[in-house]
Structure formats: structure tokens, C-alpha cells
Design a protein around this motif. Structure first.
Motif, PDB file in Angstrom:
ATOM      1  N   GLU A 222      -6.330  17.079   1.625  1.00 51.42           N
ATOM      2  CA  GLU A 222      -5.264  16.078   1.631  1.00 51.42           C
ATOM      3  C   GLU A 222      -5.576  14.930   0.666  1.00 51.42           C
ATOM      4  N   LYS A 223      -4.538  14.289   0.187  1.00 50.49           N
ATOM      5  CA  LYS A 223      -4.699  13.144  -0.710  1.00 50.49           C
ATOM      6  C   LYS A 223      -4.765  11.864   0.124  1.00 50.49           C
ATOM      7  N   TYR A 224      -5.638  10.956  -0.291  1.00 51.59           N
ATOM      8  CA  TYR A 224      -5.852   9.772   0.531  1.00 51.59           C
ATOM      9  C   TYR A 224      -6.146   8.528  -0.298  1.00 51.59           C
ATOM     10  N   LYS A 247       2.461   5.632   2.991  1.00 50.91           N
ATOM     11  CA  LYS A 247       3.465   6.615   3.405  1.00 50.91           C
ATOM     12  C   LYS A 247       4.413   6.926   2.259  1.00 50.91           C
ATOM     13  N   LYS A 248       4.812   5.896   1.539  1.00 51.05           N
ATOM     14  CA  LYS A 248       5.705   6.065   0.390  1.00 51.05           C
ATOM     15  C   LYS A 248       5.059   6.946  -0.677  1.00 51.05           C
ATOM     16  N   LYS A 249       3.747   6.810  -0.857  1.00 51.13           N
ATOM     17  CA  LYS A 249       3.035   7.581  -1.877  1.00 51.13           C
ATOM     18  C   LYS A 249       2.471   8.895  -1.327  1.00 51.13           C
ATOM     19  N   LYS A 250       2.765   9.173  -0.061  1.00 50.26           N
ATOM     20  CA  LYS A 250       2.304  10.396   0.609  1.00 50.26           C
ATOM     21  C   LYS A 250       0.788  10.515   0.598  1.00 50.26           C
ATOM     22  N   LYS A 252      -2.784   9.634   2.910  1.00 47.62           N
ATOM     23  CA  LYS A 252      -3.401   9.229   4.160  1.00 47.62           C
ATOM     24  C   LYS A 252      -4.263   8.000   3.892  1.00 47.62           C
TER      25      LYS A 252
END
Length: 378
Positions: A222-224, A247-250, A252
Motif C-alpha cells: 500500500e502507498k502511505y 484520503k484525497k491522495k489515497k 494511508k
């Protein structure tokens, strides 16, 4: 073989404290020296606090209870307490440190630093006002500092508590003084007859990302975004903004170093794994000195939140402003969380920063070689 001691903040349960200590140890070992860490006796803080006169057990219980006051997921609070409880046992041996204290050993050279070893006018009961951090009663043939910092101690605070003469006399006993920021250099020049030199923190001076073999490779799907800040320092407004932004940039939100209201995960990991997490992050938000450095050595887009000192309260503007200006990264600073979006949308010019760091690394090696080994060509 020269026997060298390092007196630092090596027992503080903090990733930055660990990595600067490990970095300086590695730099000195590269000179062919035997290195050990030296402890200081904790003094009573000059600034009164609610916990000043509590015994260590009561303070420890208080710290644990304090964790539950922060707005963060309950699961993260338990994970954070476990992380703090196990930190010393898990990571101090990696520095060669045992539970036995090492006070006043006989040495060829004692190096005081890095970190805020000179930050003597503060409330921290883990340090207090300890003159051993200024070299008092040491048994070394040579006494120097390396990238030492007064933190948010200022000349005005030293004068207010009538410590100018005492500290100035101790600084005059040093064979060489190295600091990491202008505030610290100004204090040394003002209260002593010494002329300080400037060096970068060991996490920048030691080439971690190319030399350290203990940094693992990580395969994180996942991207964080990393939020690197101590518990309680990110305001509710800042946390809400960060949560919406991520959240806007998806992305975590991974909280490292402290628990946060807006975090999806609290990361309990080793100091070396911290650097691996930074290496794999999409971007970073931090309000700490070493969080900024971890971002820089991993060439990441990051924003550093500046906190102003008010009275005796915590402030980071002296050390952080100096660091980022010195590395030509002043545009990464902000006091307004909403500017993070603009700042992190631009990648820093790391080619320029790397050149600056390379020059400082050369100066640091010359300083340590000259003052420890005695021959700059060795």
C-alpha cells in the motif's frame, strides 16, 4: 588504538537519538578507534515542572497514563506503550549499551554530542541540569564536542538562571567545540572564549543509505504518508487536515515516533527499519529535527512544521530553521498545515543538497581525525 567515549542522549527512547549516536560511533570507528558510550548523572531541571520531584517509578506510571489522554485509536495507544516499554531492551544492545551505567571512564578522548547535549535550561527530567554534559569531572586526555546543540536554550535563558559564568568556564576547558546550529554557536561565542565550528548531525554526516548494512529492504504494497511527530504535538486541526489530505491522495497515514489521531497505523519498528519506511514512503509530514533528516537522506518530498517557543514551552524553530536553511531547503518549512499540499507537490533539489552535505562530511572527517587521531592525513 585510541579509546574514545561518546556522551550523548543514547539512552533516550527516541529513533533520532539512537541513529545520531550510532552514526557518530560509526564515524569514529572508521578512524580506527575503539568506541564506548559514556553516561552522565541526571541533574535536577532548572525549570520547575509537575514531575520534577516525582520518583522514577511514579514518573513512568504517569507517562503511561498520559498516553491515554491523547486522541488516537485505542489499539495504537496500547501499541505505543508496548513500544516504549520494550525499546531499551531491544535496541540499546545494538549500540553496545548495557543496563550498567558507564560513568567517568579513563579515555584518550571524550566526545560530547551530538543531539541537544547542551540544552540545559529545560524541564526534561531525563536530563535536567547536568554539568557532566559540559565535561565536568571527565577523565579523558582530550575533550571535544561534535555537532552539539543547546536546543531551545538561549543566552537569555542562561542569564536568567545565572549560569553564564559556570557554563562559560566549563566550555573553556574543551580542546575543540563543534555545534550544529547558529543558536548554539552564538551561545558558545558569547559565554566563553572558544570559537565553535559547525558540523551536521551524524545522521547526515554518516552515509546511512550507502554504508549501513542493517537497513532492511521492505516490500510494502500500500502507498502511505509518514507522519513523524511525538504524541500530543499535532493539533486536532492539523490531524483533521492531514486525514482529509491523505484520503484525497489515497494514502494511508503511518504514525512513527508517536501516536496520532489521524493515523491508520502506528509503526513499532527498529531504528534501522524507520529509515526503510521513509525510503518507501510517498511523502512525509514532520515537526521534528530528525524526521526532517530522515526525509532528506531518502530524497523524499516532505514538509516540516515549525513550532514557536513561547516562554518555557517547547519550540523547534532554532534548530529546524538553521538546519533547513543550511541545506538550502528553507522552502520545506511552514507554520500552516494547509500549505503542505503545495510544498509536498514539489520535489526538493536534492542534487544541490547532496553537494552541501558532501562538503560538510569532508569537514567533519577532518575535524574528528585532527582532534581524535591527531593526524589529518591518517
Amino acid at each position: 588504538m585510541k579509546k574514545v567515549g561518546i556522551m550523548s542522549m543514547q539512552r533516550i527512547a527516541n529513533y533520532g537519538s539512537f541513529l545520531q549516536a550510532y552514526g557518530l560511533k560509526s564515524l569514529i570507528e572508521e578512524l580506527g578507534c575503539a568506541v564506548e558510550f559514556v553516561d552522565y548523572h541526571v541533574g535536577s531541571p532548572l525549570i520547575d515542572s509537575d514531575v520534577k520531584n516525582q520518583n522514577p517509578f511514579t514518573r513512568k506510571i504517569g507517562k503511561g497514563l498520559e498516553t491515554f489522554k491523547y486522541k488516537a485509536p485505542l489499539k495504537h495507544k496500547f501499541e505505543f506503550i508496548k513500544y516504549k516499554q520494550q525499546y531499551a531492551k531491544k535496541y540499546m544492545p545494538l549500540l553496545g549499551i548495557s543496563e550498567n551505567m558507564n560513568y567517568n571512564p579513563k579515555l584518550d578522548c571524550l566526545v560530547i554530542g551530538s543531539d541537544e547535549v547542551f540544552n540545559c535550561i529545560q524541564k526534561n527530567t531525563n536530563v535536567g541540569y547536568s554539568l557532566e554534559l559540559f565535561g565536568k569531572d571527565n577523565k579523558a586526555n582530550t575533550l571535544i564536542s561534535y555537532a552539539a546543540s543547546f536546543g531551545n536554550t538561549t543566552v537569555q535563558k542562561i542569564e536568567k538562571y545565572h549560569k553564564t559564568e559556570e557554563l562559560g568556564n566549563l566550555l573553556n576547558q574543551f580542546d575543540a567545540i563543534s555545534v550544529r546550529d547558529n543558536n548554539s554557536g552564538s551561545i558558545v561565542s558569547t559565554i566563553s572564549s572558544k570559537t565553535p565550528v559547525y558540523h551536521l548531525d551524524p545522521v547526515l554526516t554518516y552515509d546511512y543509505m550507502h554504508k549501513c548494512k542493517d537497513i532492511p529492504e521492505m516490500d510494502i504494497k500500500e502507498k502511505y504518508l509518514i507522519l513523524y511527530a511525538y504524541s500530543g504535538r499535532i493539533t486536532e486541526q492539523e490531524a483533521d487536515w492531514i486525514q482529509a489530505y491523505a484520503k484525497k491522495k489515497k494514502l494511508k497515514v503511518y504514525a512513527i515516533g508517536g501516536i496520532q489521531k489521524c493515523a491508520d497505523r502506528f509503526i513499532d519498528c527498529s531504528p534501522f527499519e524507520v529509515l526503510a519506511y521513509f525510503k518507501n514512503a510517498q511523502e512525509i509530514i514532520t515537526d521534528t529535527f530528525h524526521g526532517s533528516i530522515f526525509s532528506i537522506i531518502n530524497h523524499k518530498p516532505f514538509t516540516t512544521i515549525i513550532r514557536k517557543s513561547v516562554g518555557d514551552s517547547y519550540g523547534n524553530e532554532e534548530k529546524l530553521s538553521d538546519l533547513l536553511k543550511r541545506l538550502n531547503l528553507a522552502d520545506r518549512m511552514t507554520t500552516d498545515i494547509e500549505t503542505v499540499q503545495t510544498i509536498n507537490s514539489k520535489m526538493p533539489d536534492y542534487s544541490n543538497t547532496d553537494s552541501i552535505i558532501a562538503s560538510y562530511r569532508k569537514q567533519a572527517k577532518e575535524y574528528l581525525t585532527t582532534n581524535i587521531v591527531g593526524d589529518v592525513n591518517e
